[in-house]
Design a protein around this motif. Structure first.
Motif, short mmCIF file in Angstrom:
data_model
loop_
_atom_site.label_atom_id
_atom_site.label_comp_id
_atom_site.label_asym_id
_atom_site.label_seq_id
_atom_site.Cartn_x
_atom_site.Cartn_y
_atom_site.Cartn_z
N GLY A 1 0.84 -1.42 0.02
CA GLY A 1 0.01 -0.02 -0.05
C GLY A 1 0.80 1.30 -0.18
O GLY A 1 0.55 2.41 -0.77
N HIS A 2 1.81 1.25 0.85
CA HIS A 2 2.52 2.53 0.98
C HIS A 2 3.33 3.04 -0.02
O HIS A 2 3.07 4.21 -0.66
CB HIS A 2 3.76 2.30 2.18
N ILE A 3 3.73 2.30 -1.14
CA ILE A 3 4.63 2.53 -2.47
C ILE A 3 3.39 3.30 -3.07
O ILE A 3 3.72 4.60 -3.57
CB ILE A 3 5.26 1.34 -2.92
N MET B 1 -4.20 -3.23 -4.40
CA MET B 1 -2.83 -3.74 -3.90
C MET B 1 -3.24 -4.33 -2.31
O MET B 1 -2.73 -5.20 -2.05
CB MET B 1 -1.78 -2.77 -3.82
N VAL B 2 -3.86 -3.30 -1.54
CA VAL B 2 -4.05 -3.71 -0.23
C VAL B 2 -5.09 -5.04 0.03
O VAL B 2 -5.12 -5.83 0.83
CB VAL B 2 -4.34 -2.62 0.52
N GLN B 3 -6.16 -5.30 -1.22
CA GLN B 3 -7.06 -6.20 -1.12
C GLN B 3 -6.16 -7.26 -1.60
O GLN B 3 -6.43 -8.37 -1.21
CB GLN B 3 -7.97 -5.69 -2.36
N PHE C 1 -8.02 -3.87 7.46
CA PHE C 1 -6.64 -3.48 7.05
C PHE C 1 -6.78 -1.90 6.52
O PHE C 1 -7.46 -1.21 6.25
CB PHE C 1 -6.27 -4.37 5.93
N GLY C 2 -5.45 -1.58 6.70
CA GLY C 2 -5.07 -0.24 6.39
C GLY C 2 -5.37 -0.12 4.81
O GLY C 2 -5.25 -0.67 4.00
N ASP C 3 -6.26 1.09 4.42
CA ASP C 3 -6.96 0.92 3.11
C ASP C 3 -6.96 2.56 2.74
O ASP C 3 -6.81 3.43 3.28
CB ASP C 3 -8.37 0.52 3.22
N VAL C 4 -7.40 2.84 1.30
CA VAL C 4 -7.66 4.06 0.88
C VAL C 4 -9.29 4.24 1.12
O VAL C 4 -10.04 3.33 1.18
CB VAL C 4 -7.38 4.22 -0.71
N SER D 1 -8.74 9.86 1.04
CA SER D 1 -7.20 9.74 2.05
C SER D 1 -6.77 8.47 2.46
O SER D 1 -7.61 7.41 1.86
CB SER D 1 -7.49 10.68 3.36
N ILE D 2 -6.04 8.18 3.43
CA ILE D 2 -5.60 6.86 3.70
C ILE D 2 -6.36 6.68 5.13
O ILE D 2 -6.05 7.59 5.97
CB ILE D 2 -4.23 6.89 4.01
N CYS D 3 -6.84 5.52 5.36
CA CYS D 3 -7.18 4.96 6.81
C CYS D 3 -6.16 4.05 7.22
O CYS D 3 -6.09 2.77 6.50
CB CYS D 3 -8.54 4.61 6.54
N SER D 4 -5.14 4.24 8.10
CA SER D 4 -4.17 3.30 8.61
C SER D 4 -4.83 2.23 9.38
O SER D 4 -5.69 2.49 10.11
CB SER D 4 -3.17 4.25 9.26
N GLY D 5 -4.22 1.33 9.54
CA GLY D 5 -4.30 0.11 10.64
C GLY D 5 -4.33 0.54 11.77
O GLY D 5 -5.22 0.22 12.77
N ASP D 6 -3.49 1.82 12.24
CA ASP D 6 -3.39 2.24 13.45
C ASP D 6 -4.77 2.87 13.89
O ASP D 6 -5.35 3.04 15.04
CB ASP D 6 -2.31 3.23 13.72
N LEU D 7 -5.16 4.02 12.84
CA LEU D 7 -6.55 4.53 13.31
C LEU D 7 -7.60 3.50 13.46
O LEU D 7 -8.75 3.84 14.51
CB LEU D 7 -6.92 5.24 11.73
C1 IPE Z 1 -1.45 2.01 5.52
O1 IPE Z 1 -1.79 1.23 6.56
C2 IPE Z 1 -2.66 1.98 4.43
C3 IPE Z 1 -2.05 2.44 3.20
C4 IPE Z 1 -0.84 2.77 2.75
C5 IPE Z 1 -3.33 2.31 2.17
P1 IPE Z 1 -0.92 1.22 7.82
O2 IPE Z 1 -0.15 2.63 8.28
O3 IPE Z 1 -1.68 0.54 8.86
O4 IPE Z 1 0.10 -0.02 7.44
P2 IPE Z 1 1.69 -0.12 7.91
O5 IPE Z 1 1.37 -1.11 9.06
O6 IPE Z 1 2.42 1.05 8.09
O7 IPE Z 1 2.31 -0.97 6.76
#
Ligand code: IPE
Length: 258
Positions: free
Chosen positions: A49-51, A77-79, A133-136, A145-151
């Protein structure tokens, strides 16, 4: 109940595009199965996802048409990573079901404004293991935007008030400063929100220490404020996640909620 985040740097190689760490993920699946607890799993996006998210500046919100492609590519990708995680869980006897944030979460200026907790609840009642999971995600203020796994960990911990929110990371836990650059860094076995706040005030740059820890601190503070304990544990060390889940002593950092 436990809510577990499998960090993107544990289940993927963050430096190489779309590299899934099958062996590590399989071992973690095994440890989760063996512990036999009620759980929700959240996983990061890692190099899946990050790339692309960075390439298309998805976290800056909607600016131009080209990002539309970037959003959908990142989502795909994240899927894909999510399917790999799900398969690993299934092969180890864990009935995971995927709950995609892009269709169940609404952001408002990077914060979660709405989330469908009911769907998690219903799956849990039927003895499934919800996996998100972290997703768009669409964002009311900035388009997307991005919803991170931490959120997601923060929101789920606030709603379900689990016994522990467990972050599976690629470090042993939290240090007083970055152990990679400071030889005097001390490992923190356990701490409280107050002490964490003090560390931050003293030296904001160094409180977190390990690579991607900085962004985690905000989510962790929120979780502690929900009254939920947080554990940081190294997912690359066999047996540690299992020990945390069953309450055995192991190397990890415990942060006590209030
Ligand atoms: C990122 O999720 C989501 C996307 C980039 C789409 P996270 O921030 O939770 O992912 P990691 O654990 O840092 O890889």
């Amino acid at each position: 109940m436990f809510i577990i985040k499998l960090g993107g740097s544990v289940i993927t190689d963050k430096t190489k595009k779309q590299t899934f760490k099958q062996t590590t993920t399989d071992r973690l699946s095994m440890e989760i199965k063996k512990a036999n607890k009620e759980i929700i799993i959240v996983h990061g996006a890692g190099s899946f996802g990050h790339i692309p998210a960075k390439e298309y500046k998805i976290d800056e919100g909607y600016k131009d048409l080209n990002q539309i492609k970037g959003f959908s590519v990142t989502h795909e990708m994240v899927q894909t990573l999510n399917s790999l995680v799900l398969r690993s869980l299934h092969e180890h006897g864990i009935p995971g079901v995927s709950i995609s944030p892009h269709s169940t979460v609404k952001l408002d200026n990077h914060e979660i404004a709405k989330m469908d907790f009911q769907v998690f609840k219903e799956y849990l009642e039927k003895k499934f293991v919800p996996v998100t999971f972290g997703d768009v995600v669409l964002d009311k203020k900035i388009g997307f935007s991005i919803c991170s796994g931490d959120l997601l960990m923060d929101a789920l911990a606030g709603y379900f008030k689990p016994e522990k929110a467990v972050f599976v990371i690629d470090e042993d836990g939290l240090y007083t400063s970055n152990p990679k650059i400071d030889e005097n860094a001390e490992f923190i076995e356990s701490t409280t929100l107050d002490k964490l706040e003090k560390l931050t005030v003293q030296d904001d740059k160094h409180v977190d220490v390990t690579g991607g820890m900085a962004g985690k601190i905000k989510a962790i503070k929120n979780i502690l404020n929900h009254g939920v304990d947080v554990v940081l544990v190294n997912g690359n060390k066999p047996g540690r996640l299992y020990n945390v889940l069953v309450g055995e002593d192991t190397v990890c950092t415990i942060l006590y909620g209030r």
